[in-house]
Each structure stands twice: as C-alpha cells, then as structure tokens.
Design a protein around this motif. Structure first.
Motif, PDB file in Angstrom:
ATOM      1  N   LEU A 123       0.830  -1.204   0.000  1.00 41.97           N
ATOM      2  CA  LEU A 123       0.000   0.000   0.000  1.00 41.97           C
ATOM      3  C   LEU A 123       0.864   1.253   0.000  1.00 41.97           C
ATOM      4  CD1 LEU A 123      -2.776   1.392   0.200  1.00 41.97           C
ATOM      5  CD2 LEU A 123      -2.569   1.204   2.687  1.00 41.97           C
ATOM      6  N   ASN A 124       1.909   1.260   0.807  1.00 42.92           N
ATOM      7  CA  ASN A 124       2.802   2.414   0.867  1.00 42.92           C
ATOM      8  C   ASN A 124       3.491   2.646  -0.482  1.00 42.92           C
ATOM      9  OD1 ASN A 124       4.037   4.612   2.236  1.00 42.92           O
ATOM     10  ND2 ASN A 124       5.904   3.391   2.308  1.00 42.92           N
ATOM     11  N   LEU A 125       3.966   1.568  -1.096  1.00 39.34           N
ATOM     12  CA  LEU A 125       4.593   1.700  -2.414  1.00 39.34           C
ATOM     13  C   LEU A 125       3.616   2.288  -3.432  1.00 39.34           C
ATOM     14  CD1 LEU A 125       6.651  -1.609  -2.676  1.00 39.34           C
ATOM     15  CD2 LEU A 125       7.539   0.731  -2.497  1.00 39.34           C
ATOM     16  N   PHE A 126       2.385   1.856  -3.347  1.00 40.75           N
ATOM     17  CA  PHE A 126       1.362   2.398  -4.243  1.00 40.75           C
ATOM     18  C   PHE A 126       1.101   3.877  -3.950  1.00 40.75           C
ATOM     19  CE2 PHE A 126      -3.171   3.475  -4.671  1.00 40.75           C
ATOM     20  CZ  PHE A 126      -3.225   3.546  -6.051  1.00 40.75           C
ATOM     21  N   LEU A 127       0.935   4.218  -2.676  1.00 37.20           N
ATOM     22  CA  LEU A 127       0.577   5.594  -2.322  1.00 37.20           C
ATOM     23  C   LEU A 127       1.684   6.603  -2.620  1.00 37.20           C
ATOM     24  CD1 LEU A 127      -1.330   5.006   1.033  1.00 37.20           C
ATOM     25  CD2 LEU A 127      -2.304   5.626  -1.181  1.00 37.20           C
ATOM     26  N   ILE A 128       2.939   6.177  -2.628  1.00 36.43           N
ATOM     27  CA  ILE A 128       4.016   7.111  -2.958  1.00 36.43           C
ATOM     28  C   ILE A 128       4.321   7.154  -4.456  1.00 36.43           C
ATOM     29  CG2 ILE A 128       5.081   7.008  -0.687  1.00 36.43           C
ATOM     30  CD1 ILE A 128       7.211   5.135  -1.849  1.00 36.43           C
ATOM     31  N   SER A 129       3.712   6.276  -5.222  1.00 37.65           N
ATOM     32  CA  SER A 129       3.957   6.239  -6.665  1.00 37.65           C
ATOM     33  C   SER A 129       3.256   7.400  -7.368  1.00 37.65           C
ATOM     34  CB  SER A 129       3.474   4.913  -7.261  1.00 37.65           C
ATOM     35  OG  SER A 129       2.069   4.890  -7.309  1.00 37.65           O
ATOM     36  N   SER A 130       3.750   7.738  -8.527  1.00 41.95           N
ATOM     37  CA  SER A 130       3.126   8.814  -9.312  1.00 41.95           C
ATOM     38  C   SER A 130       1.747   8.395  -9.821  1.00 41.95           C
ATOM     39  CB  SER A 130       4.033   9.213 -10.471  1.00 41.95           C
ATOM     40  OG  SER A 130       4.283   8.101 -11.296  1.00 41.95           O
ATOM     41  N   GLU A 131       1.553   7.104 -10.056  1.00 40.60           N
ATOM     42  CA  GLU A 131       0.253   6.600 -10.520  1.00 40.60           C
ATOM     43  C   GLU A 131      -0.847   6.819  -9.488  1.00 40.60           C
ATOM     44  OE1 GLU A 131       0.242   2.570 -11.856  1.00 40.60           O
ATOM     45  OE2 GLU A 131       2.074   2.852 -13.011  1.00 40.60           O
ATOM     46  N   SER A 132      -0.496   6.728  -8.231  1.00 37.59           N
ATOM     47  CA  SER A 132      -1.515   6.840  -7.186  1.00 37.59           C
ATOM     48  C   SER A 132      -2.137   8.224  -7.143  1.00 37.59           C
ATOM     49  CB  SER A 132      -0.931   6.498  -5.817  1.00 37.59           C
ATOM     50  OG  SER A 132      -0.146   7.560  -5.326  1.00 37.59           O
ATOM     51  N   LYS A 133      -1.402   9.252  -7.546  1.00 36.20           N
ATOM     52  CA  LYS A 133      -1.931  10.618  -7.513  1.00 36.20           C
ATOM     53  C   LYS A 133      -3.214  10.710  -8.336  1.00 36.20           C
ATOM     54  CE  LYS A 133       1.694  11.964  -5.225  1.00 36.20           C
ATOM     55  NZ  LYS A 133       1.969  10.897  -4.308  1.00 36.20           N
ATOM     56  N   LYS A 134      -3.250  10.004  -9.461  1.00 39.53           N
ATOM     57  CA  LYS A 134      -4.450  10.001 -10.305  1.00 39.53           C
ATOM     58  C   LYS A 134      -5.506   9.045  -9.765  1.00 39.53           C
ATOM     59  CE  LYS A 134      -1.565   9.137 -13.659  1.00 39.53           C
ATOM     60  NZ  LYS A 134      -1.051   8.554 -14.871  1.00 39.53           N
ATOM     61  N   LEU A 135      -5.060   7.891  -9.281  1.00 35.69           N
ATOM     62  CA  LEU A 135      -5.985   6.832  -8.891  1.00 35.69           C
ATOM     63  C   LEU A 135      -6.589   7.000  -7.501  1.00 35.69           C
ATOM     64  CD1 LEU A 135      -3.935   3.795 -10.247  1.00 35.69           C
ATOM     65  CD2 LEU A 135      -5.934   4.862 -11.298  1.00 35.69           C
ATOM     66  N   ILE A 136      -5.920   7.749  -6.636  1.00 41.70           N
ATOM     67  CA  ILE A 136      -6.355   7.821  -5.243  1.00 41.70           C
ATOM     68  C   ILE A 136      -7.523   8.790  -5.043  1.00 41.70           C
ATOM     69  CG2 ILE A 136      -4.850   9.628  -4.324  1.00 41.70           C
ATOM     70  CD1 ILE A 136      -5.453   6.238  -2.716  1.00 41.70           C
ATOM     71  N   ASN A 137      -7.750   9.678  -5.985  1.00 43.26           N
ATOM     72  CA  ASN A 137      -8.866  10.620  -5.865  1.00 43.26           C
ATOM     73  C   ASN A 137     -10.200   9.898  -5.959  1.00 43.26           C
ATOM     74  OD1 ASN A 137      -7.179  12.823  -5.627  1.00 43.26           O
ATOM     75  ND2 ASN A 137      -7.081  13.132  -7.837  1.00 43.26           N
ATOM     76  N   ASN A 138     -11.084  10.215  -5.024  1.00 44.85           N
ATOM     77  CA  ASN A 138     -12.458   9.686  -5.022  1.00 44.85           C
ATOM     78  C   ASN A 138     -12.547   8.165  -4.948  1.00 44.85           C
ATOM     79  OD1 ASN A 138     -13.560  12.300  -5.218  1.00 44.85           O
ATOM     80  ND2 ASN A 138     -13.166  12.282  -7.425  1.00 44.85           N
TER      81      ASN A 138
END
Length: 155
Positions: A123-138
């Motif tokens: 989860l941490n690896l995902f949340l710090i990735s650049s991809e998560s910035k788009k995917l984590i919204n909403n």
C-alpha cells in the motif's frame, strides 16, 4: 448539628472531586471503543464506556480476546497511512482474520491479518507512486487481500 452538616458537605465535595478526577484520568487514557461496549487504553486496559463519551475515539470491533492484536494492527496501519493524510475512524476484524479499516473520509481499506505487514508495504509503495496521484482521488475502497494486486473501487 451544624458541625455534622459541615462534615457531611466536606465529605460529599471530596467524594465528587475524587470521582471526577478518576473519570478525568480514565477519559485521558481512553483511546478506543471496543465492540461498542467499553473503552480501551493504548495498552488494552478497559474502562466503562459510560465514563467517557467522545465520538472521536477509534472504534474497534472483533472477537473477544483480540483487542490487543487489533490495537497493534491499528498502530501499524496508522503509521503507514497517516503520512498520506488518511485517518482511521474504525477497524473491524472478522473471525477469518480479514480487517476492514474505515477512514474518516468514508473510504475503506481491506487487509488480511496474517499478511498485514506485506500488504502495508505494498500500500505504501502504491501511495508514494506517481500513478496513485491520479488513482487515489475519489476512491471508495482499496482491497489489499490479493497476493500481487491492489483492487480500487471508486465512488
């Protein structure tokens, strides 16, 4: 007769202040609500829930005798997600070891107890990735119970 009234008054004042002090100590130590029944301190000591009414407490629910395990899980999870401004509202643990973390924003994150550290690292690896910035919204929920995947459900 007057002396008796004064002595009784002093006794009552002292009794109420001691009781009030006891409740204040308990309330400062109460960090969790366990199964909507009683309060728990950070180290698992239980208090009567009626003594402390605070809606900001983290609610924990699970099987009897698993409160310490769930408190440990809370601290592990909170340590990883707090940096990402995700705040835990409550945690439920099922008999099978699945953990549902409900966040203050209305989202949910799912884990398996026996793989918690691996899933938190993923989860941490995902949340710090650049991809998560788009995917984590909403997002509505994140499911980490898969071996190599993360499932994200959106509103």
């Amino acid at each position: 007769m007057e002396i008796n009234k004064i002595i009784i008054s002093i006794f009552l004042v002292l009794s109420f202040s001691v009781h009030s002090e006891d409740n204040e100590i308990k309330s400062r130590n109460c960090h969790f609500v366990w199964n909507e029944i009683f309060c728990l301190s950070q180290n698992g000591k239980s208090f009567d829930k009626e003594d402390y009414k605070n809606s900001d407490l983290v609610k924990l629910s699970g099987q009897e005798q698993s409160e310490l395990e769930l408190i440990d899980s809370f601290y592990l999870i909170q340590q990883e997600i707090l940096f990402h401004k995700l705040i835990i509202k409550s945690i439920d643990q099922t008999r099978s070891g699945n953990i549902k973390v409900f966040l203050k924003g209305g989202q949910e994150i799912r884990f398996q107890q026996h793989k918690l550290e691996d899933q938190l690292s993923r989860l941490n690896l995902f949340l710090i990735s650049s991809e998560s910035k788009k995917l984590i919204n909403n997002f509505k929920s994140i499911d980490l119970r898969y071996k190599t995947k993360i499932a994200i459900n959106y509103f």
